[in-house]
Design an enzyme around this catalytic site. Structure first.
Site, short mmCIF file in Angstrom:
data_model
loop_
_atom_site.label_atom_id
_atom_site.label_comp_id
_atom_site.label_asym_id
_atom_site.label_seq_id
_atom_site.Cartn_x
_atom_site.Cartn_y
_atom_site.Cartn_z
N GLU A 140 -58.23 1.97 -30.59
CA GLU A 140 -57.27 3.36 -30.71
C GLU A 140 -56.82 3.45 -29.22
O GLU A 140 -55.61 3.95 -29.19
CB GLU A 140 -58.64 4.32 -30.97
N ASP A 195 -52.87 3.66 -29.26
CA ASP A 195 -52.29 4.81 -28.54
C ASP A 195 -50.89 4.50 -27.88
O ASP A 195 -50.01 4.96 -27.79
CB ASP A 195 -53.32 5.42 -27.97
N ASP A 219 -57.13 9.32 -34.62
CA ASP A 219 -57.75 8.08 -33.95
C ASP A 219 -57.44 6.88 -34.70
O ASP A 219 -57.03 5.79 -34.35
CB ASP A 219 -58.98 8.23 -33.37
N GLU A 261 -54.31 5.30 -35.15
CA GLU A 261 -53.80 4.37 -33.66
C GLU A 261 -54.78 3.17 -33.96
O GLU A 261 -54.21 2.11 -33.42
CB GLU A 261 -54.11 5.41 -32.65
#
EC number: 3.1.26.3
Length: 233
Positions: free
Chosen positions: A49, A53, A122, A125
């Protein structure tokens, strides 16, 4: 059962076949599952994650820079924020049924982890990070373009719906109320029914897994009924 759907089914939903399926397994493994199993071979999605991101921000920034060439920096930042926000990403993950496929501890699943917006955000990502590690930037970009960078104006209007509705009622001196009509279901799968009322008249009624989300849907539908563009003042 660790997760309810097969990984091949999840691959079909996201439109990508992994060369190393362990990347996808990690991307949908919540830390509660790792803690419950207490086995070193499991790793949670958190590092994926973290990577996803950063990749997401780059892909979206590059896309907006190239496709909105006359838009000022401040407006580009606002548009990017509306696309990569928790609400938008969790909605995509819910549509892709990530919560069904994810690996949670028994307790986390029973208390609603599979429907929690923050976790679903989350996972969008983390899956992006997994695709990047497995197939590179081209495959990662295709994933983002397929699920996020479609109908951007609609996503922006939806993201801004509550604030734009508030502006509308202030301008026209209308009384606005969000009324919670029902809160039903077990703790891990709550359903909230909310309606928007303008000057005593019901405009929209929506059901969602959180009160905030139901309000957002109802505000958006109300603006559509009012023929009020939510992306403009």
């Amino acid at each position: 059962m660790e997760h309810e759907g097969s990984l091949s089914e999840l691959e079909a939903l996201i439109g990508y076949t992994f060369q190393d399926i362990k990347h996808l397994e990690t991307a949908i493994t919540h830390k509660s599952f790792v803690n419950e199993k207490m086995v070193g071979r499991y790793m949670s999605y958190e590092r994926y994650e973290f990577l996803g991101d950063a990749i997401l921000e780059f892909i979206v920034s590059k896309y907006l820079f190239e496709n909105y060439q006359t838009m000022p920096e401040g407006d580009l930042s606002k548009l990017r924020s509306s696309l990569v926000c928790e609400f938008t990403l969790s909605k995509i993950s819910r549509d892709l049924r990530f919560g069904e496929f994810a690996r949670f501890s028994k307790g986390e699943r029973q208390t609603g982890g599979a429907n929690r917006d923050s976790i679903l955000c989350d996972m969008f990502e983390s899956v992006l990070g997994a695709i990047y590690l497995d197939g590179g930037m081209e495959c990662a970009t295709a994933y983002v373009e397929r699920f996020l960078l479609q109908d951007i104006e609609h996503k922006q209007r939806f993201h801004d719906a509550k604030s734009k509705l508030q502006e509308y009622v202030q301008k026209h001196k209308i009384n606005l109320q969000y009324e919670l009509l029902a809160e039903e279901g077990p703790d891990h799968n709550k359903q909230f029914t909310v309606r928007v009322v303008l000057d005593g008249k019901e405009m929209a009624r929506k059901v969602a897994h959180s009160k905030k989300t139901a309000e957002q849907y109802a505000a958006f539908e109300t603006l559509e009924l009012l023929h009020q563009p939510t992306g403009k003042r």
